[in-house]
Design a protein around this motif. Structure first.
Motif, PDB file in Angstrom:
ATOM      1  N   GLN A 278       0.825  -1.205   0.000  1.00 19.25           N
ATOM      2  CA  GLN A 278       0.000   0.000   0.000  1.00 19.25           C
ATOM      3  C   GLN A 278       0.865   1.263   0.000  1.00 19.25           C
ATOM      4  O   GLN A 278       0.554   2.249  -0.686  1.00 19.25           O
ATOM      5  CB  GLN A 278      -0.923  -0.010   1.226  1.00 19.25           C
ATOM      6  CG  GLN A 278      -1.946  -1.129   1.228  1.00 19.25           C
ATOM      7  CD  GLN A 278      -2.903  -1.019   0.062  1.00 19.25           C
ATOM      8  OE1 GLN A 278      -3.446   0.061  -0.226  1.00 19.25           O
ATOM      9  NE2 GLN A 278      -3.111  -2.133  -0.634  1.00 19.25           N
ATOM     10  N   ARG A 281       2.234   1.833  -3.443  1.00 18.74           N
ATOM     11  CA  ARG A 281       1.180   2.325  -4.343  1.00 18.74           C
ATOM     12  C   ARG A 281       0.967   3.824  -4.138  1.00 18.74           C
ATOM     13  O   ARG A 281       0.879   4.594  -5.116  1.00 18.74           O
ATOM     14  CB  ARG A 281      -0.121   1.563  -4.067  1.00 18.74           C
ATOM     15  CG  ARG A 281      -1.316   2.087  -4.860  1.00 18.74           C
ATOM     16  CD  ARG A 281      -2.595   1.353  -4.488  1.00 18.74           C
ATOM     17  NE  ARG A 281      -2.960   1.521  -3.086  1.00 18.74           N
ATOM     18  CZ  ARG A 281      -3.580   2.597  -2.596  1.00 18.74           C
ATOM     19  NH1 ARG A 281      -3.877   3.626  -3.392  1.00 18.74           N
ATOM     20  NH2 ARG A 281      -3.888   2.656  -1.311  1.00 18.74           N
ATOM     21  N   PHE A 298      -5.149   4.269   4.049  1.00 19.77           N
ATOM     22  CA  PHE A 298      -5.377   3.034   3.285  1.00 19.77           C
ATOM     23  C   PHE A 298      -5.916   1.960   4.224  1.00 19.77           C
ATOM     24  O   PHE A 298      -5.749   2.018   5.437  1.00 19.77           O
ATOM     25  CB  PHE A 298      -4.086   2.545   2.609  1.00 19.77           C
ATOM     26  CG  PHE A 298      -3.059   1.980   3.559  1.00 19.77           C
ATOM     27  CD1 PHE A 298      -3.091   0.636   3.946  1.00 19.77           C
ATOM     28  CD2 PHE A 298      -2.050   2.788   4.077  1.00 19.77           C
ATOM     29  CE1 PHE A 298      -2.142   0.118   4.819  1.00 19.77           C
ATOM     30  CE2 PHE A 298      -1.104   2.271   4.953  1.00 19.77           C
ATOM     31  CZ  PHE A 298      -1.145   0.933   5.330  1.00 19.77           C
ATOM     32  N   THR A 300      -6.611  -2.494   3.804  1.00 17.64           N
ATOM     33  CA  THR A 300      -6.655  -3.678   2.944  1.00 17.64           C
ATOM     34  C   THR A 300      -7.879  -4.530   3.283  1.00 17.64           C
ATOM     35  O   THR A 300      -8.396  -4.475   4.403  1.00 17.64           O
ATOM     36  CB  THR A 300      -5.400  -4.548   3.133  1.00 17.64           C
ATOM     37  OG1 THR A 300      -5.449  -5.182   4.424  1.00 17.64           O
ATOM     38  CG2 THR A 300      -4.140  -3.713   3.014  1.00 17.64           C
ATOM     39  N   SER A 348       0.856   2.701  10.864  1.00 19.72           N
ATOM     40  CA  SER A 348       0.098   1.529  10.409  1.00 19.72           C
ATOM     41  C   SER A 348      -0.319   0.662  11.584  1.00 19.72           C
ATOM     42  O   SER A 348       0.241   0.743  12.685  1.00 19.72           O
ATOM     43  CB  SER A 348       0.927   0.698   9.426  1.00 19.72           C
ATOM     44  OG  SER A 348       2.117   0.233  10.047  1.00 19.72           O
TER      45      SER A 348
END
Length: 404
Positions: A278, A281, A298, A300, A348
């Protein structure tokens, strides 16, 4: 309706109260012999001189409790079998007595002429027959009521043996609340995980078994509880989740994801790869658009991860497999020099979800105890343990540097 017809209608109604087919005897409910044998086996399973210390003492205490529980279960099973035998005898006697009354009335009816005079002659016979039928039904109901009361008392005995308050009877046992508390989903502006749904129907409806078929489940639960100290020594996480299952609350379990990924490097590597994909990207999009310095969230979708039974035997027996989802916020900064790599600031978090239940096909030997998935699943339908949802979030991890 004729006098005889009225009697036969009354007789049919009375006969229906005693059911159809051969009455079930108590042999299928009395597992006293098997439980006595199990009691002797458990009583002999002492630690011995080779195993000493607090764990051995805890096991010995649990073993004594289990032996006493099995002895009590054997007694209750024998009592239940005897009461079921009595109920079969009451049914058989009631049917026999009703047949006798019916035959007496039919014989009398055959001896009178089929006219009004015969009807009048038959009336006192039918009156006596109806009274006898009522007495038989009343006696059978009274006997059955006494049997039912004693069976309810036996059921109370079963329930008393299966109650528990967490491991070692400690009401403060922090089941589902690991000491190392993980993070909270959605920290630092990280998007929460997507909705999660269990993958199968589990072991069946909780508490769906009839109570009189649960003696073997109660004995098995007692054996597992006695063996928890042994399981904990070998597989602490598996013991913790098993204990929560046996607590029979069905409450969600807060999984320590930090501990899990610390114990399983392959799982940590999978999570890192999900996050890095991620980040890369988002870095590519920032480089293409020139939009730097903007936080980009982000998240997933869920991805399955299954434990290796050899590399991670504890977590494998605790959860088997889980679903993982990673989320975060990425801020991309331009390269420090032309042609260099962009810099990133990444926050994260990894979320994990699962459903604690048991599927047929596996078994584990722990000392003298064999734990099969089918037996563990039976505790759910017996209402002696309860499946539950597992969820957890790692602590928020921060990274500053070039993309990895």
């Amino acid at each position: 309706m004729s006098v005889l017809g009225a009697f036969l209608s009354t007789w049919d109604d009375a006969r229906a109260t005693l059911g159809a087919g051969t009455p079930v005897d108590g042999s299928r409910f009395d597992m006293g012999g098997r439980l006595d044998e199990l009691h002797r086996t458990v009583a002999a399973a002492t630690p011995g001189s080779a195993w000493t210390g607090s764990s051995a003492e805890a096991y010995t205490d649990r073993n004594h409790q289990l032996a006493a529980t099995l002895a009590r279960l054997a007694e209750l099973d024998r009592r239940l079998g005897a009461e079921v035998d009595r109920s079969a005898q009451v049914v058989a006697a009631g049917r026999r007595d009703l047949d006798t009354v019916k035959q007496w009335v039919l014989s009398a009816a055959a001896s009178v002429p089929p006219n009004a005079a015969g009807e009048r002659a038959l009336m006192p016979v039918v009156s006596k027959g109806v009274a006898d039928v009522a007495d038989i039904v009343q006696r059978s109901n009274s006997d059955m009521s006494g049997i039912a009361a004693r069976i309810r008392d036996i059921g109370t005995g079963y329930q008393a043996l299966t109650g528990r308050e967490g491991r070692d009877g400690d009401s403060t046992d922090p089941d589902g609340k690991p000491t190392d508390q993980p993070g909270t989903p959605g920290e630092s502006g990280i998007p929460p995980p997507p909705p999660w749904a269990k993958h199968d129907g589990g072991s069946g409806e909780w508490d769906s078994q009839p109570w009189y078929s649960r003696a073997d489940d109660a004995a098995f639960k007692a054996a597992i509880e006695a063996g928890l100290p042994v399981i904990e020594q070998k597989w602490p996480h598996a013991a913790e989740l098993l204990d929560h299952y046996l607590d029979n609350t069905g409450s969600p379990y807060n999984l320590d994801v930090n501990s899990m990924m610390g114990d399983i490097p392959q799982m940590q590597a999978r999570a890192d790869a999900m996050i890095n994909d991620q980040v890369n990207r988002i870095v590519s999009e920032a480089a293409a658009t020139g939009q730097y310095g903007q936080p980009v969230p982000f998240r997933t979708p869920w991805q399955g991860y299954y434990m290796d039974s050899d590399a991670n035997p504890d977590w494998y027996r605790a959860v088997g497999g889980v679903d993982m989802s990673a989320g975060g916020v990425v801020t991309v900064y331009p390269p420090d020099s032309p042609g260099g790599q962009p810099r990133v600031h990444v926050e994260s978090q990894v979320n994990v979800a699962d459903r604690y239940n048991w599927d047929a096909g596996k078994e584990t030997q722990i000392g003298p105890i064999t734990i099969s998935d089918a037996q563990m699943a039976g505790l759910q339908t017996a209402g002696l343990a309860r499946e539950f949802d597992i969820a957890g979030a790692s602590s928020v991890s921060t990274y500053d540097g070039v993309p990895r």
